[in-house]
Design an enzyme around this catalytic site. Structure first.
Site, short mmCIF file in Angstrom:
data_model
loop_
_atom_site.label_atom_id
_atom_site.label_comp_id
_atom_site.label_asym_id
_atom_site.label_seq_id
_atom_site.Cartn_x
_atom_site.Cartn_y
_atom_site.Cartn_z
N ASP A 157 -25.06 3.87 -0.19
CA ASP A 157 -25.17 5.08 -0.98
C ASP A 157 -26.53 5.45 -1.35
O ASP A 157 -27.40 4.66 -1.89
CB ASP A 157 -24.51 4.75 -2.24
CG ASP A 157 -24.56 5.98 -2.99
OD1 ASP A 157 -25.30 6.83 -3.21
OD2 ASP A 157 -23.24 6.16 -3.86
N ARG B 230 -10.36 23.95 6.38
CA ARG B 230 -10.35 22.19 5.95
C ARG B 230 -10.74 21.57 7.20
O ARG B 230 -11.19 20.41 6.91
CB ARG B 230 -8.90 22.01 5.52
CG ARG B 230 -8.57 20.64 5.22
CD ARG B 230 -7.57 20.31 4.21
NE ARG B 230 -6.17 20.87 4.67
CZ ARG B 230 -5.51 20.55 5.40
NH1 ARG B 230 -5.65 19.56 6.28
NH2 ARG B 230 -4.38 21.46 5.76
N TYR C 62 -22.43 2.75 -8.94
CA TYR C 62 -21.95 3.97 -9.95
C TYR C 62 -20.62 3.66 -10.57
O TYR C 62 -19.64 3.42 -9.78
CB TYR C 62 -22.04 5.31 -9.11
CG TYR C 62 -21.33 6.27 -9.84
CD1 TYR C 62 -21.86 6.95 -11.01
CD2 TYR C 62 -20.31 7.02 -9.30
CE1 TYR C 62 -21.16 7.66 -11.63
CE2 TYR C 62 -19.75 7.99 -9.78
CZ TYR C 62 -20.14 8.43 -11.10
OH TYR C 62 -19.56 9.54 -11.84
N LYS D 225 -26.99 15.52 -6.49
CA LYS D 225 -28.02 14.96 -6.99
C LYS D 225 -29.12 15.80 -6.34
O LYS D 225 -29.28 17.05 -6.32
CB LYS D 225 -28.22 13.60 -7.13
CG LYS D 225 -26.75 12.99 -7.81
CD LYS D 225 -26.31 13.20 -9.12
CE LYS D 225 -25.17 13.03 -9.78
NZ LYS D 225 -24.20 12.51 -9.01
C1 3LM Z 1 -24.47 9.98 -12.65
N1 3LM Z 1 -23.46 9.91 -10.60
O1 3LM Z 1 -25.03 10.47 -13.66
P1 3LM Z 1 -20.08 13.03 -7.27
N2 3LM Z 1 -23.06 7.66 -6.00
C2 3LM Z 1 -24.10 7.73 -6.86
C3 3LM Z 1 -23.85 8.49 -8.07
O2 3LM Z 1 -24.83 8.33 -9.09
C4 3LM Z 1 -22.73 9.20 -8.28
C5 3LM Z 1 -21.81 9.30 -7.44
C6 3LM Z 1 -22.11 8.71 -6.14
C7 3LM Z 1 -23.49 10.51 -11.74
C8 3LM Z 1 -22.55 11.37 -12.09
S1 3LM Z 1 -21.20 10.72 -14.39
C9 3LM Z 1 -19.78 11.36 -14.68
C10 3LM Z 1 -21.94 12.04 -13.43
C11 3LM Z 1 -25.22 6.69 -6.78
C12 3LM Z 1 -22.68 10.22 -9.40
C13 3LM Z 1 -20.74 10.21 -7.31
O3 3LM Z 1 -18.72 12.80 -7.20
O4 3LM Z 1 -20.88 13.96 -6.74
O5 3LM Z 1 -20.46 13.19 -8.88
O6 3LM Z 1 -21.12 11.61 -7.09
O7 3LM Z 1 -24.82 8.72 -12.53
#
Ligand code: 3LM
Length: 396
Positions: free
Chosen positions: A188, A63, A116, A213
């Protein structure tokens, strides 16, 4: 390596392949070893004590750090041109750890009008439970940003391009305002990846990613990263990362390292494909409101050209006949998959109002520019003729 060679700055794709790991001298393993361990054996009791006291380098417990994860972090830091990076269990774990590390009760966060959905959700938790306020602001002009900065504003938090409207914010302007007002700026960078945009070069302080992503790229993991100065990232590492514990597992760090090795190659193909798909959609009689920064018709095309090294793989659009027609079209697709997430080698299509941004109240969602019928397409790296063929048959 000669010292001359080691001082030479290597290119992006070279760093993407090599940075963070040299073949293990013991075994010669070319691929990064997966250190699948929870704890690390101390050579002596005194060593253990010194490592806990921070007086001696060395791993303690996964951790608090793990060699496979460290290799990933060094690679990401080099690509984003930051001093240090930290890896997390998800993009949301990275975003929440960074924001919690920056604010205290009574503070204010100024955000882009468009975030998001779960980032918006996390800001709502901060506001409702911890007395940390936020304002969503249209950041396309300087005056409106300056108007919204308050005495207690500690953070400016933005996405650019914004998910899913593709609206762009001027990174140099945000970096400058942050410095002038002593406010930490967090960007972001998920939609671009460091191959296409590096916000730290514009004077912004912290970069966060959903590494799920483009960085991962293959739709097989969930991860997040944060990048910035050593001082700030160490603060996060030993507070909100260590004590909340949203760390990345070694196997996922291995997958992410493997994915990042092809980042530049994939991003070129995503951008090339998306440009052609956006032009096809724009010329289609049933389609309207195509938002892709690479289109000449895109309102911020010039700004996009200035701060981005390519336009990426995300497109949003509507059908002239509205929501029902859009959902019907999505159901008729064969190659393109109806799924949330983005940045995968596979093309993915989704409906933000009922999916990724469904937690945002409708009134706020409309103000963000997310119409009920808006569709978001993440263009993959398949042959572009096949992507266009599938869209064409579904539209007809
Ligand atoms: C999506 N987005 O389909 P995770 N910042 C951005 C993002 O697009 C996302 C996160 C942070 C999507 C996920 S929706 C349930 C699926 C610009 C995620 C968050 O925690 O790794 O999912 O990232 O747009």
């Amino acid at each position: 390596m000669s010292s001359k060679e080691s001082n030479r700055e290597q290119g992006f794709q070279t760093l993407a392949v090599h940075k963070g790991y040299k073949p293990d001298p013991l075994t010669g393993s070319l691929a990064l070893p997966i250190h699948q361990t929870s704890t690390f054996v101390f050579p002596s009791a005194e060593t253990g004590g010194r490592r806990f006291a921070g007086e001696e380098e060395g791993y303690v417990y996964s951790r608090l750090g793990n060699p496979t994860v460290t290799a990933l972090e060094e690679k990401i830091a080099a690509l984003e041109k930051g001093e240090k990076a930290l890896a997390f269990a998800s993009g949301m774990a990275a975003i929440s750890a960074v924001l919690l590390g920056l604010v205290r009760s009574g503070d204010h966060i100024l955000c882009s009008r468009g975030l998001y959905g779960c980032t918006f959700g996390f800001l709502s938790i901060l506001k409702d439970k911890f007395n940390v306020d936020y304002t969503l602001c249209d950041m396309r002009d300087k005056e409106s940003i300056l108007r919204e900065i308050k005495e207690n504003t500690k953070v400016i938090y933005i996405e650019t391009p914004i998910n899913p409207t593709m609206q762009i914010i001027d990174l140099a302007l945000i970096g400058q305002i942050g410095k002038e007002h002593n406010v930490t700026t967090v960007v972001d960078n998920t939609f671009m990846s460091p191959y296409l945009q590096r916000p730290l070069e514009y004077g912004c302080d912290v970069v966060v990613h959903s590494a799920t992503k483009y960085l991962g790229g293959h739709g097989d993991l969930v991860a997040g990263v944060a990048v910035g100065t050593k001082e700030f990232l160490e603060h996060i590492q030993f507070t909100t990362q260590k004590d909340i514990g949203g760390i990345l597992a070694p196997f996922d760090a291995f997958l992410l390292v493997r994915g990042i090795k092809t980042l530049g190659v994939r991003m070129d193909r995503h951008s090339e494909n998306a440009q052609k798909v956006a032009e096809f959609l724009e010329s289609h009689p049933k389609v309207t409101n195509v938002m892709y920064p690479g289109l000449k018709s895109f309102p911020q095309h010039e700004l996009a050209k200035r701060q981005m090294d390519g336009f990426g793989g995300l497109i949003s659009f509507e059908l002239k006949e509205g929501l029902e027609a859009g959902l019907n079209m999505m159901n008729k697709l064969e190659l393109l998959k109806c799924a949330v997430s983005l940045g995968d080698v596979d093309s993915l299509i989704q409906h933000p109002a009922s999916m990724t941004h469904s937690v945002v109240p409708r009134e706020e969602r409309i103000k963000m520019g997310i119409a009920d019928g808006l569709i978001r397409l993440s263009v993959g790296i398949e042959n572009v003729e096949d992507i266009i063929y599938d869209l064409e048959q579904a539209l007809s």
